[in-house]
Design an enzyme around this catalytic site. Structure first.
Site, PDB file in Angstrom:
ATOM      1  CG  HIS A   1      -9.927 -50.751 -23.631  1.00 53.07           C
ATOM      2  ND1 HIS A   1      -8.736 -50.336 -23.088  1.00 53.07           N
ATOM      3  CD2 HIS A   1     -10.414 -49.671 -24.310  1.00 53.07           C
ATOM      4  CE1 HIS A   1      -8.497 -49.077 -23.425  1.00 53.07           C
ATOM      5  NE2 HIS A   1      -9.507 -48.650 -24.157  1.00 53.07           N
TER       6      HIS A   1
ATOM      7  CE  LYS B   1      -5.769 -41.026 -26.096  1.00 46.78           C
ATOM      8  NZ  LYS B   1      -6.559 -42.261 -25.970  1.00 46.78           N
TER       9      LYS B   1
ATOM     10  CB  SER C   1      -5.453 -46.032 -21.644  1.00 51.63           C
ATOM     11  OG  SER C   1      -6.146 -47.128 -22.167  1.00 51.63           O
TER      12      SER C   1
HETATM   13  O1  PNS Z   1      -8.259 -45.418 -27.815  1.00 47.03           O
HETATM   14  P1  PNS Z   1      -8.386 -44.118 -28.567  1.00 47.03           P
HETATM   15  O2  PNS Z   1      -7.116 -43.290 -28.429  1.00 47.03           O
HETATM   16  O3  PNS Z   1      -9.622 -43.357 -28.208  1.00 47.03           O
HETATM   17  O4  PNS Z   1      -8.518 -44.523 -30.130  1.00 47.03           O
HETATM   18  C1  PNS Z   1      -8.604 -43.532 -31.137  1.00 47.03           C
HETATM   19  C2  PNS Z   1      -8.282 -44.142 -32.513  1.00 47.03           C
HETATM   20  C3  PNS Z   1      -6.908 -44.816 -32.473  1.00 47.03           C
HETATM   21  C4  PNS Z   1      -9.337 -45.175 -32.874  1.00 47.03           C
HETATM   22  C5  PNS Z   1      -8.314 -42.988 -33.572  1.00 47.03           C
HETATM   23  O5  PNS Z   1      -7.400 -41.980 -33.209  1.00 47.03           O
HETATM   24  C6  PNS Z   1      -8.006 -43.481 -34.978  1.00 47.03           C
HETATM   25  O6  PNS Z   1      -8.894 -43.968 -35.655  1.00 47.03           O
HETATM   26  N1  PNS Z   1      -6.723 -43.377 -35.384  1.00 47.03           N
HETATM   27  C7  PNS Z   1      -6.267 -43.842 -36.695  1.00 47.03           C
HETATM   28  C8  PNS Z   1      -6.080 -42.669 -37.652  1.00 47.03           C
HETATM   29  C9  PNS Z   1      -7.432 -42.239 -38.195  1.00 47.03           C
HETATM   30  O7  PNS Z   1      -8.123 -42.973 -38.876  1.00 47.03           O
HETATM   31  N2  PNS Z   1      -7.802 -40.977 -37.881  1.00 47.03           N
HETATM   32  C10 PNS Z   1      -9.050 -40.404 -38.305  1.00 47.03           C
HETATM   33  C11 PNS Z   1     -10.125 -40.502 -37.250  1.00 47.03           C
HETATM   34  S1  PNS Z   1     -11.251 -39.181 -37.440  1.00 47.03           S
END
Ligand code: PNS
Length: 161
Positions: free
Chosen positions: A17, A41, A129
């Site tokens: 990251h 998660k 992570s």
């Molecule tokens: O580090 P990660 O877990 O790969 O990040 C994923 C993240 C947090 C960017 C994604 O799950 C997200 O955008 N979550 C916020 C809710 C949202 O907008 N969901 C729609 C995405 S299709």
């Protein structure tokens, strides 16, 4: 030059990251690192507050990087920041499948929000992570995967578990 949003769970932030944040900070005027909830998660190791502290410490030498949190949809947050650019990293093909879908859905629903991908440095392509959390739980050294400040917090967390 523009403000871009680099979203993620960052549970915890890894050297992968950090490499991406550093590279993005050289390409864009401002990088807003946003900790969001990934509904896939379920059992985070670190609280949001702990993740903010670790991330802020890890990026303290990058003047055009800020760290925030948002409890909601990523595209809502991007709009709130008057931005229309999301930055995500790609490590391998499995990332690509998930990320492409997320980028397309976010574009479709928002109308104007683009996702730009940065290729992970090969030396971090296996770093995640979830690998860090799993190894740390079993006492496997993870110093190669996370910044020093995170390593300290991981050790503290493991002694509490
Ligand atoms: O580090 P990660 O877990 O790969 O990040 C994923 C993240 C947090 C960017 C994604 O799950 C997200 O955008 N979550 C916020 C809710 C949202 O907008 N969901 C729609 C995405 S299709």
């Amino acid at each position: 030059m523009a403000t871009v949003i680099y979203p993620g769970s960052f549970d915890p932030v890894t050297k992968g990251h950090l490499d991406l944040i550093t590279r993005a900070s050289k390409l864009f005027e401002h990088v807003n690192v946003c900790i969001l909830n990934n509904s896939a998660k379920k059992c985070p190791l670190f609280s949001i507050d702990e993740r903010v502290i670790m991330l802020k410490d890890a990026v303290k030498n990058l003047p055009n990087v800020s760290v925030e949190t948002y409890d909601g949809l990523l595209i809502e947050y991007v709009k709130k920041c008057n931005s229309n650019i999301i930055v995500r990293g790609l490590r391998e093909m499995t990332d690509f499948e998930i990320e492409l879908q997320m980028a397309q859905v976010n574009k479709e629903v928002s109308g104007n929000i683009e996702t730009l991908f940065l290729a992970a440095d090969p030396k971090y392509s296996n770093v995640s992570s979830s690998v860090v959390r799993e190894f740390a739980k079993f006492g496997v050294p993870v110093g190669g995967f996370v910044p020093d400040n995170v390593l300290i917090k991981l050790r503290e967390k493991m002694t509490m578990m």
